[in-house]
Scaffold this active site. Structure first.
Site, short mmCIF file in Angstrom:
data_model
loop_
_atom_site.label_atom_id
_atom_site.label_comp_id
_atom_site.label_asym_id
_atom_site.label_seq_id
_atom_site.Cartn_x
_atom_site.Cartn_y
_atom_site.Cartn_z
N SER A 117 0.83 -1.22 0.00
CA SER A 117 0.00 0.00 0.00
C SER A 117 0.86 1.25 0.00
O SER A 117 1.98 1.26 0.55
CB SER A 117 -0.87 -0.01 1.26
OG SER A 117 -1.45 1.24 1.47
N TYR A 141 -1.43 0.33 10.33
CA TYR A 141 -1.72 -0.36 9.07
C TYR A 141 -0.52 -0.25 8.12
O TYR A 141 0.00 -1.26 7.62
CB TYR A 141 -2.98 0.24 8.43
CG TYR A 141 -3.20 -0.18 7.00
CD1 TYR A 141 -3.36 -1.51 6.66
CD2 TYR A 141 -3.21 0.78 5.98
CE1 TYR A 141 -3.54 -1.89 5.33
CE2 TYR A 141 -3.39 0.41 4.66
CZ TYR A 141 -3.55 -0.92 4.33
OH TYR A 141 -3.71 -1.31 3.03
N LYS A 145 2.36 -3.12 6.73
CA LYS A 145 2.67 -3.37 5.32
C LYS A 145 4.18 -3.25 5.11
O LYS A 145 4.80 -4.05 4.42
CB LYS A 145 1.93 -2.38 4.41
CG LYS A 145 0.42 -2.60 4.36
CD LYS A 145 0.08 -3.87 3.61
CE LYS A 145 -1.42 -4.08 3.50
NZ LYS A 145 -1.77 -5.38 2.91
N1 LIG Z 1 -8.72 -1.20 -1.57
C1 LIG Z 1 -7.72 -0.34 -1.59
O1 LIG Z 1 -7.88 0.84 -1.96
C2 LIG Z 1 -6.34 -0.78 -1.15
C3 LIG Z 1 -5.29 0.16 -1.22
C4 LIG Z 1 -4.01 -0.25 -0.84
C5 LIG Z 1 -3.78 -1.56 -0.43
N2 LIG Z 1 -4.82 -2.43 -0.36
C6 LIG Z 1 -4.54 -3.81 0.12
O2 LIG Z 1 -5.13 -4.72 -0.79
C7 LIG Z 1 -5.58 -5.87 -0.11
C8 LIG Z 1 -7.04 -6.11 -0.43
O3 LIG Z 1 -7.78 -4.95 -0.06
P1 LIG Z 1 -9.36 -4.93 -0.21
O4 LIG Z 1 -9.77 -3.52 -0.35
O5 LIG Z 1 -9.77 -5.92 -1.21
O6 LIG Z 1 -9.79 -5.41 1.26
P2 LIG Z 1 -10.96 -6.42 1.63
O7 LIG Z 1 -11.14 -6.24 3.11
O8 LIG Z 1 -12.11 -6.24 0.74
O9 LIG Z 1 -10.30 -7.82 1.34
C9 LIG Z 1 -9.43 -8.48 2.23
C10 LIG Z 1 -9.82 -9.94 2.25
O10 LIG Z 1 -8.90 -10.63 3.11
C11 LIG Z 1 -9.66 -11.51 3.93
N3 LIG Z 1 -8.85 -11.77 5.13
C12 LIG Z 1 -8.54 -10.91 6.13
N4 LIG Z 1 -7.75 -11.52 7.03
C13 LIG Z 1 -7.53 -12.79 6.57
C14 LIG Z 1 -6.80 -13.90 7.05
N5 LIG Z 1 -6.11 -13.84 8.21
N6 LIG Z 1 -6.78 -15.05 6.33
C15 LIG Z 1 -7.47 -15.12 5.16
N7 LIG Z 1 -8.21 -14.11 4.66
C16 LIG Z 1 -8.24 -12.95 5.36
C17 LIG Z 1 -10.97 -10.77 4.18
O11 LIG Z 1 -12.02 -11.61 4.59
C18 LIG Z 1 -11.21 -10.17 2.82
O12 LIG Z 1 -11.91 -11.04 1.97
C19 LIG Z 1 -5.31 -5.65 1.36
O13 LIG Z 1 -4.09 -6.28 1.69
C20 LIG Z 1 -5.17 -4.15 1.45
O14 LIG Z 1 -4.34 -3.78 2.53
C21 LIG Z 1 -6.09 -2.08 -0.72
#
Ligand SMILES: NC(=O)c1ccc[n+]([C@@H]2O[C@H](COP(=O)([O-])OP(=O)(O)OC[C@H]3O[C@@H](n4cnc5c(N)ncnc54)[C@H](O)[C@@H]3O)[C@@H](O)[C@H]2O)c1
Length: 328
Positions: A117, A141, A145
Site C-alpha cells: 500500500s 496499518y 505493510k
Molecule cells: N482497496 C484499496 O484501496 C487498497 C489500497 C491499498 C492496499 N490495499 C490492500 O489490498 C488488499 C485487499 O484490499 P481490499 O480492499 O480488497 O480489502 P478487503 O477487506 O475487501 O479484502 C481483504 C480480504 O482478506 C480476507 N482476510 C482478512 N484476514 C484474513 C486472514 N487472516 N486469512 C485469510 N483471509 C483474510 C478478508 O475476509 C477479505 O476477503 C489488502 O491487503 C489491502 O491492505 C487495498
C-alpha cells in the site's frame, strides 16, 4: 498455473481471481470472510474458508492443490481500526503473513505477489512518490505493510523467495460481476455513491488545502487494471532472481475530491448530497504515484484511468447490487 489467492473473497481479490481465471490459471481462494463475501468468489475458483495465519492449514493446501504461486491480498486494512487495535494488525498482517511464508518455505513454493500500500510512505515530502521515497508510515496499518515487505526481502535472501510487492494507491471501480462492499466503508468513491443512492451524505474533509481547488488530490487506479498488474507480477516472479521487487501502482496523476464528486454526479445524472467538514489529521494535500517502475519492470500501465471509467463501473455495480453482496 495453480495459484493460491489469500483474501480472494475481498474487493481487490475477487476481481484478481476473475482475471487469473480468465488468463487460464487454476485458483484456490483462502479467506476467513471477515471482510470478504462468499458471493464475491468467482465461479471456477475453489473457496477454502480459513486463515492464512494457520501455517499447517496453508502448507496442506499448497501440497494438496499443487500450488505454484501465491497472490497475497488477505489482510486487515482499516487505518482507524489499526490505530485503535494495533495488536490485531501486527497479528494478522505481520505474524499471519510470516506464518504464510513459513508454509511456502516448508513446501518449497517460491513465488508470491503481495498487496502492499501507499500507506508505507506515510505523508511523503514530495507530491509524486517513487519507490525510493523514505518509508515513514503514520499508522499501524502502513507499518504492518512495511514490516511484511521487510520479511519478503529477508525470505528472498535467506530462502530464495521471489516476491513482488505492489504498492497500490487508491483502488476504485468494479468489474461487471464484482465490486466494493466494505462495512464500514472508508473509501471516497463508494461513499459518494452511497450518498447518491440515498445513504448518508458524504463529508468532504477539508477544502482549504494548498491544491488547485482546495481539496486533497489522490491517485486512483481501476481494480481491473490492478488485476492486470497482478498477472504481470506473477509472470515476473517466474523469471526474477530471488528477492523483492517493489512497484507503485498508480496512474501518475491525481484527482481532487471535488473532481471525484463532479464526475460521480455526471455518472449518476443528479446532484449528490454532501457536506463540508474539517480536515482529517495526517492527510497530505497531494499523494500521487510515479509509475515508471511498474511500466519498466512489469510492462504495465493503467488502461482504465478516467474517473468516468472508475466511477461509472462502480455505479453500475452498485445499481445491480443495491445491497452489495448482502442479498446472496
Ligand atoms: N482497496 C484499496 O484501496 C487498497 C489500497 C491499498 C492496499 N490495499 C490492500 O489490498 C488488499 C485487499 O484490499 P481490499 O480492499 O480488497 O480489502 P478487503 O477487506 O475487501 O479484502 C481483504 C480480504 O482478506 C480476507 N482476510 C482478512 N484476514 C484474513 C486472514 N487472516 N486469512 C485469510 N483471509 C483474510 C478478508 O475476509 C477479505 O476477503 C489488502 O491487503 C489491502 O491492505 C487495498
Amino acid at each position: 498455473m495453480r495459484v493460491l489467492v489469500t483474501g480472494g473473497a475481498g474487493y481487490v481479490g475477487s476481481v484478481s481471481v476473475e482475471g487469473l481465471l480468465r488468463a487460464g490459471h487454476t485458483v484456490t481462494v483462502l479467506d476467513t470472510l471477515v471482510t470478504g463475501h462468499r458471493a464475491a468468489v468467482a465461479p471456477g475458483a475453489e473457496l477454502v474458508v480459513g486463515t492464512l495465519s494457520d501455517a499447517s492449514l496453508v502448507a496442506g493446501l499448497l501440497r494438496s492443490k499443487g500450488i505454484e504461486a501465491v497472490v497475497h491480498c488477505g489482510a486487515r486494512s482499516l487505518v482507524g481500526e489499526s490505530i485503535a487495535n494495533p495488536a490485531l494488525y501486527y497479528r494478522e498482517n505481520v505474524a499471519g503473513g510470516v506464518a504464510l511464508l513459513e508454509a511456502l518455505r516448508e513446501v518449497g513454493v517460491d513465488r508470491l505477489v503481495f498487496s502492499s500500500s501507499a500507506a508505507v510512505y506515510g505523508a511523503p515530502d514530495s507530491a509524486a512518490v517513487d519507490e525510493t521515497a523514505v518509508l515513514r508510515p503514520i499508522n499501524p496499518y502502513g507499518e504492518t505493510k512495511r514490516a511484511f515487505e521487510g520479511a519478503l526481502t529477508w525470505y528472498g535472501r535467506g530462502h530464495g523467495l521471489r516476491a513482488v510487492a505492489l504498492r497500490y494507491f487508491n483502488v476504485a471501480g468494479a468489474s461487471q460481476a464484482f465490486g466494493e462492499h466494505h462495512q464500514p466503508e472508508t473509501h471516497l468513491i463508494p461513499n459518494v455513491l452511497a450518498g447518491a443512492a440515498g445513504g448518508t451524505p458524504v463529508t468532504i474533509m477539508g477544502t482549504d488545502y494548498p491544491t488547485p481547488d482546495g481539496t486533497p488530490v489522490r491517485d486512483y487506479i481501476h481494480v481491473e487494471d490492478l488485476s492486470d498488474a497482478h498477472l504481470a507480477a506473477l509472470e515476473l516472479t517466474a523469471a526474477a532472481p530471488p528477492g523483492l521487487e517493489v512497484c507503485n501502482l498508480g496512474s501518475g496523476s491525481g484527482f481532487s475530491v471535488w473532481e471525484v464528486l463532479r464526475a460521480a454526479q455526471e455518472a449518476v445524472g443528479a446532484p449528490i448530497p454532501h457536506e463540508v467538514g474539517a480536515r482529517r489529521a495526517g492527510d497530505p494535500p497531494v499523494l500521487v504515484a510515479t509509475n515508471d517502475r511498474a511500466r519498466d519492470v512489469l510492462g504495465w500501465t493503467p488502461r482504465r484511468g478516467t474517473l468516468q471509467e472508475m466511477i461509472g463501473s462502480a455505479w453500475r455495480w452498485r445499481q445491480a447490487h443495491p445491497q452489495g453482496y448482502a442479498e446472496g
